[in-house]
Design an enzyme around this catalytic site. Structure first.
Site, PDB file in Angstrom:
ATOM      1  N   SER A  37      -5.220  -5.348   7.482  1.00 30.68           N
ATOM      2  CA  SER A  37      -6.464  -4.950   6.916  1.00 30.68           C
ATOM      3  C   SER A  37      -6.472  -4.839   5.429  1.00 30.68           C
ATOM      4  O   SER A  37      -7.533  -5.133   4.764  1.00 30.68           O
ATOM      5  CB  SER A  37      -6.714  -3.528   7.259  1.00 30.68           C
ATOM      6  OG  SER A  37      -5.746  -2.519   7.013  1.00 30.68           O
ATOM      7  N   ASP A 329     -11.387   4.510   1.585  1.00 26.74           N
ATOM      8  CA  ASP A 329     -11.267   5.073   3.197  1.00 26.74           C
ATOM      9  C   ASP A 329      -9.844   5.736   3.125  1.00 26.74           C
ATOM     10  O   ASP A 329      -9.035   5.638   2.076  1.00 26.74           O
ATOM     11  CB  ASP A 329     -11.682   4.484   4.443  1.00 26.74           C
ATOM     12  CG  ASP A 329     -10.728   3.362   4.592  1.00 26.74           C
ATOM     13  OD1 ASP A 329      -9.651   3.236   3.980  1.00 26.74           O
ATOM     14  OD2 ASP A 329     -11.208   2.372   5.560  1.00 26.74           O
ATOM     15  N   HIS A 332      -7.363   2.580   2.836  1.00 23.96           N
ATOM     16  CA  HIS A 332      -7.936   1.584   1.857  1.00 23.96           C
ATOM     17  C   HIS A 332      -8.211   1.542   0.306  1.00 23.96           C
ATOM     18  O   HIS A 332      -9.022   2.429   0.151  1.00 23.96           O
ATOM     19  CB  HIS A 332      -8.722   0.369   2.589  1.00 23.96           C
ATOM     20  CG  HIS A 332      -8.267  -0.109   4.045  1.00 23.96           C
ATOM     21  ND1 HIS A 332      -8.889   0.791   5.198  1.00 23.96           N
ATOM     22  CD2 HIS A 332      -7.305  -0.730   4.417  1.00 23.96           C
ATOM     23  CE1 HIS A 332      -8.048   0.269   6.322  1.00 23.96           C
ATOM     24  NE2 HIS A 332      -7.250  -0.635   5.898  1.00 23.96           N
TER      25      HIS A 332
END
Length: 354
Positions: A37, A329, A332
């Site tokens: 991610s 978040d 991240h």
């Protein structure tokens, strides 16, 4: 399909960096991305997984305020790196149906949020395992040859810059989550196991033509807002989980050693170790020096636990200015943080490719 030329304007600081370091090198015709991610540009949009971010407020600061599947309010490190090399200002996801091989010839992302070097890691959240990313890469090569001709395609493959960024999930979603993994390995043995998988992966893409490769190390994963929140809930205060950070440092050391070994043993290869740990820790310890105001929690929702679907655009707690936050978040970084990290890597490990 929207023309990529729509997004041609580049950030001034990255253009200046190119001139300072000698200009964008034509010898890097494409940026090719493997990973999780931290670098997924939207491949998970096409999967049956809960780990998605193709909805607002994700992407609210991307071009046109468009959620792409990047786990950020805007761009992620490969986007800034691509721009710095004189290529487009973002790297499209291979599974995104709005792009095709004419777009991917200048760069492509195979990364899948939630994956790791260990196949068991990708199974946790039903995402693309690393071996499947390689299969997509082989498919891409065949399409590229049909599109550009074999000679041109081989040139792109050989001269492209390969960004590889994963490993955090192997620890946080695998080793520290799955009892079977912990019963099989000590943490040091698990690191050695992963290093062996890294070497195997690099040899696979090397055999397929990759020559310029950047292996990204782990960030201070004990300082992610989710880990800070867990630490707080466990009654240990709201600081970083230093044990996790020590594991990241130790693994990074082993990864750096592997890079030196491969450069000696594999003819024609140029592998660099791109280490985000130090610059990330600087942002966490001295945020005001970078213009940040908030470190311990993220911009999205309460900033403690939320990621993916829990980062709903209607959540009243989501911050209005992500540039004040290190994290977007609970896992991240914000677009601003990603820009700082990319700029650091460009000035250090990736400088030799510019």
């Amino acid at each position: 399909m929207a023309s990529l030329s729509t997004f041609a304007p580049a950030a001034l600081c990255l253009l200046l960096l190119c001139f300072i370091l000698g200009g964008a090198a034509a010898s890097v015709p494409a940026v090719i991305v493997f990973g999780d991610s931290s670098v997924d540009a939207g491949n998970n949009n096409q999967l049956s997984t809960v780990l998605k971010s193709n909805f607002r407020p994700y992407g609210r600061d991307f071009y046109g305020g468009r959620p792409t599947g990047r786990f950020s309010n805007g761009r992620i490190p490969p986007d800034f790196i691509s721009e710095a090399f004189g290529l487009r200002p973002f790297v499209p996801a291979y599974l995104d149906p709005q792009y095709n091989i004419s777009d991917f010839a200048g760069g492509v992302c195979f990364a899948s949020a939630g994956t790791g070097y260990d196949n068991a890691t990708s199974n946790v959240l039903n995402v693309i395992p690393l071996w499947k990313e390689i299969e997509y890469y082989k498919e891409y090569q065949n399409k590229l040859k049909a599109y550009a001709g074999e000679a041109k395609a081989n040139s792109i493959v050989n001269e492209a810059l390969y960004l590889v960024s994963l490993g955090t999930n192997d620890f946080l979603e695998n080793y520290y989550t799955l009892p079977d993994t912990r019963s099989k390995y000590t943490v040091d043995q698990f690191q050695d196991f992963l290093v062996g998988l890294v070497e195997k992966f690099v040899k696979e893409i090397y055999d397929l033509g990759a020559r310029k490769i950047s292996l990204t190390g782990l960030p201070p994963m004990g300082c992610l807002p989710l880990e800070r929140s867990t630490n707080y809930v466990n009654g240990n205060g709201n600081g970083c989980m230093e044990g996790y950070n020590l594991v990241a440092l130790h693994f990074n050391g082993k990864l750096n050693g592997l890079v030196k070994k491969m450069n000696m043993e594999m003819p024609g290869i140029r592998v660099v170790f791109s280490n985000p740990y130090g610059i990330f820790m600087q942002m966490i310890k001295k945020p005001s020096q970078f213009g940040f105001e908030v470190v311990s929690v993220a911009c999205c929702a309460t900033g403690m636990f939320e990621m993916g679907y829990m980062c709903d655009q209607l959540n009243p707690f989501t911050c209005s200015d992500a540039n004040k936050y290190v994290f977007w978040d609970s896992f991240h970084p914000t677009q601003k943080s990603s820009s700082i990290i990319a700029d650091y890597l460009l000035k250090h490990s990736l400088r030799q490719f510019l």
